[in-house]
Structure formats: structure tokens, C-alpha cells
Design a protein around this motif. Sequence first.
Motif, PDB file in Angstrom:
ATOM      1  N   LYS A 179       5.028  -3.738  24.799  1.00  0.00           N
ATOM      2  CA  LYS A 179       5.748  -2.912  25.767  1.00  0.00           C
ATOM      3  C   LYS A 179       5.155  -2.917  27.174  1.00  0.00           C
ATOM      4  O   LYS A 179       5.468  -2.051  27.971  1.00  0.00           O
TER       5      LYS A 179
ATOM      6  N   LEU B 127      14.575  -2.006  23.066  1.00  0.00           N
ATOM      7  CA  LEU B 127      14.805  -0.920  22.120  1.00  0.00           C
ATOM      8  C   LEU B 127      16.164  -1.046  21.447  1.00  0.00           C
ATOM      9  O   LEU B 127      16.525  -0.208  20.623  1.00  0.00           O
TER      10      LEU B 127
ATOM     11  N   HIS C 228       6.815  -3.408  16.372  1.00  0.00           N
ATOM     12  CA  HIS C 228       6.332  -2.994  17.682  1.00  0.00           C
ATOM     13  C   HIS C 228       4.813  -3.130  17.755  1.00  0.00           C
ATOM     14  O   HIS C 228       4.116  -2.802  16.787  1.00  0.00           O
TER      15      HIS C 228
ATOM     16  N   ASN D 132       2.368   2.148  18.769  1.00  0.00           N
ATOM     17  CA  ASN D 132       2.669   3.142  17.741  1.00  0.00           C
ATOM     18  C   ASN D 132       3.747   4.087  18.255  1.00  0.00           C
ATOM     19  O   ASN D 132       3.528   4.844  19.192  1.00  0.00           O
ATOM     20  N   ASP D 133       4.931   4.036  17.651  1.00  0.00           N
ATOM     21  CA  ASP D 133       6.045   4.897  18.074  1.00  0.00           C
ATOM     22  C   ASP D 133       5.790   6.359  17.744  1.00  0.00           C
ATOM     23  O   ASP D 133       6.127   7.251  18.528  1.00  0.00           O
ATOM     24  N   ASP D 134       5.206   6.607  16.581  1.00  0.00           N
ATOM     25  CA  ASP D 134       5.066   7.985  16.098  1.00  0.00           C
ATOM     26  C   ASP D 134       3.876   8.706  16.701  1.00  0.00           C
ATOM     27  O   ASP D 134       3.925   9.925  16.906  1.00  0.00           O
TER      28      ASP D 134
ATOM     29  N   PRO E  55       1.696   7.975  19.908  1.00  0.00           N
ATOM     30  CA  PRO E  55       1.310   7.206  21.098  1.00  0.00           C
ATOM     31  C   PRO E  55      -0.195   7.250  21.332  1.00  0.00           C
ATOM     32  O   PRO E  55      -0.821   8.307  21.250  1.00  0.00           O
TER      33      PRO E  55
END
Length: 278
Positions: free
Chosen positions: A105, A113, A124, A127-129, A131
Motif C-alpha cells: 500500500k 481495494l 495484503h 494488516n487490515d484488522d 494497523p
Amino acid sequence: MMLRKLALSVFCSLTCAAMASAADERPPVSQCQLVAETSPAFRFASFRLPERSSLQLAKFSENVTITFLGHSTFEITTPEGLIIDTDYSGWLRSSHVPDVVTMNKAHSSHFTLTPDPGIGHVLHGWNDDQPGEPARHNLVVKDAYIRNVPTDIRSWGGDLEPNGNSIFIFEVAGLCIGHLGHLHYELTEAQFAAIGRLDVLMVPVDGGLTMGADSMSRMVKRLRSALILPMHRRGPALDQFIGLFGPGFDTRFANTNAVTVSMRSLPKKPLILVLSGF
């Protein structure tokens, strides 16, 4: 006596189930993480194909095709036909819908997205959950094992963004293929150890958007991959990057955007191969 047998049976059932569950949660064994010596001077055991394996391997396809689609996106096609696209942004693609895509990103040209809904696995590099916490991937699809090593990046404002990038590693047909992503900082000893051996290395050579040519060349020399594929920008930065390597490295400009490689066809001497379209 019957109660004891029943208790032992229940204990065994629970223990065996727990052991099976733990085994299922363990990541696959990496063939690239063969450490020959300990820190701080890591050396990685090189893979050598035994003579007797040649007849056995001849029965199977062992060729991996790597196609440069542009910027930092490569398409990896495995012997079983699995298609993996690196740094998938959605606007650099082939005629195939990939089975797996990896993303980072740092810039919009490294992720999307809204990926194609036909893609089976979207990985990804962040870490989406949670940050700032490392992303962790250990995925086996067909004949490929895909894992990642998280690294920090600089944000647009110049601040450190912990674990915002991932080096993705693809273990296919005995090959260890690594994509450095949007690498901003020189790797630590622990990160070198986590990466292990890389036979094929995809490296950004922009001269500064990621790391300067001198820093990046140090990483490449340390990894000492057999095949080095430049990516991420073109122009004088490439010449500057290549100029930092001595007679221990060869350089070649290809007339095609794809290379087919196997354990047996890897260059004996490290080769910087600039694919067409770069």
C-alpha cells in the motif's frame, strides 16, 4: 477398570485432536529458510540438485514463467498452471484472471481495494484488522507456498509506518522467488533470516522512492540471488544501480518481457536481467 479405560480413551481423543489441530495450524516447512550459520553472519545453504534427481524430475514439469507486466507487477505461472500477480493494482494485467494476487500500500500503483472478483486469494502486505501490526501469510495453493516478511515503510509525510510493506516469497518447483515490494529501509539480520535463500529476486531500482541505489545494491549483494529482475521505474536510476555491481554479476537486456526458469536453468553467476517493457 472400565472407568480408567474410558478416561484414558477420552484423554487420548482430546489429546490427539489437540495435536492434530496444532499441526494443522503450523505453517508449511519453508525450503528457503535453511540457515547454515547463526546471527550475526547469516549464511544460507544453497540448493544443489542431486545427480540422481534428474531422471525423477524429468517426469514432472519444473519450469516457472515470470512475465513483467509493468511497474512492479510480475505474473508468475507455476508448473501446475497457478497464476500469481505481484503488487496487483488492477490496471496492469494480462489476459488471465490471476488465482492469487499480492499487494502493498505504499502508493496506489501497488494495490487496489476493488480487485477482480474472480481472484481466489488477495494477500495484503499490511494488516487490515490491526494497523501497524505485521500481516502474516502462509498460503499453499496448488504447487505454490506463499509467505511474507513484513517491513516498515515511510508514509507520505515521511513518518515511519510500522509493517506497512511485505516482502512476498513464492516457493515453487524448488525455486525461492522474492518480491521486495516497496522496500524503504535496509533489512535487519532477523529479516534476512526470515527471508532465507532467494533464487530469483524482484528489486525496485527507482533510486530513491524506495531506497537509494547504494542501499538497494547492498541488499541485493547480501541476498546474492541467481536471477535479479529490476522493477519500479526506469531511466538513469537503472544505470546507477547496475554500475554498483562488479565483475561478480552479469547484466543482460532481454528482448522479451518474460523469462522461463527452473532450478536446473538458473544462471551459475548472478545475472541482472532487464525484461522488455521496463
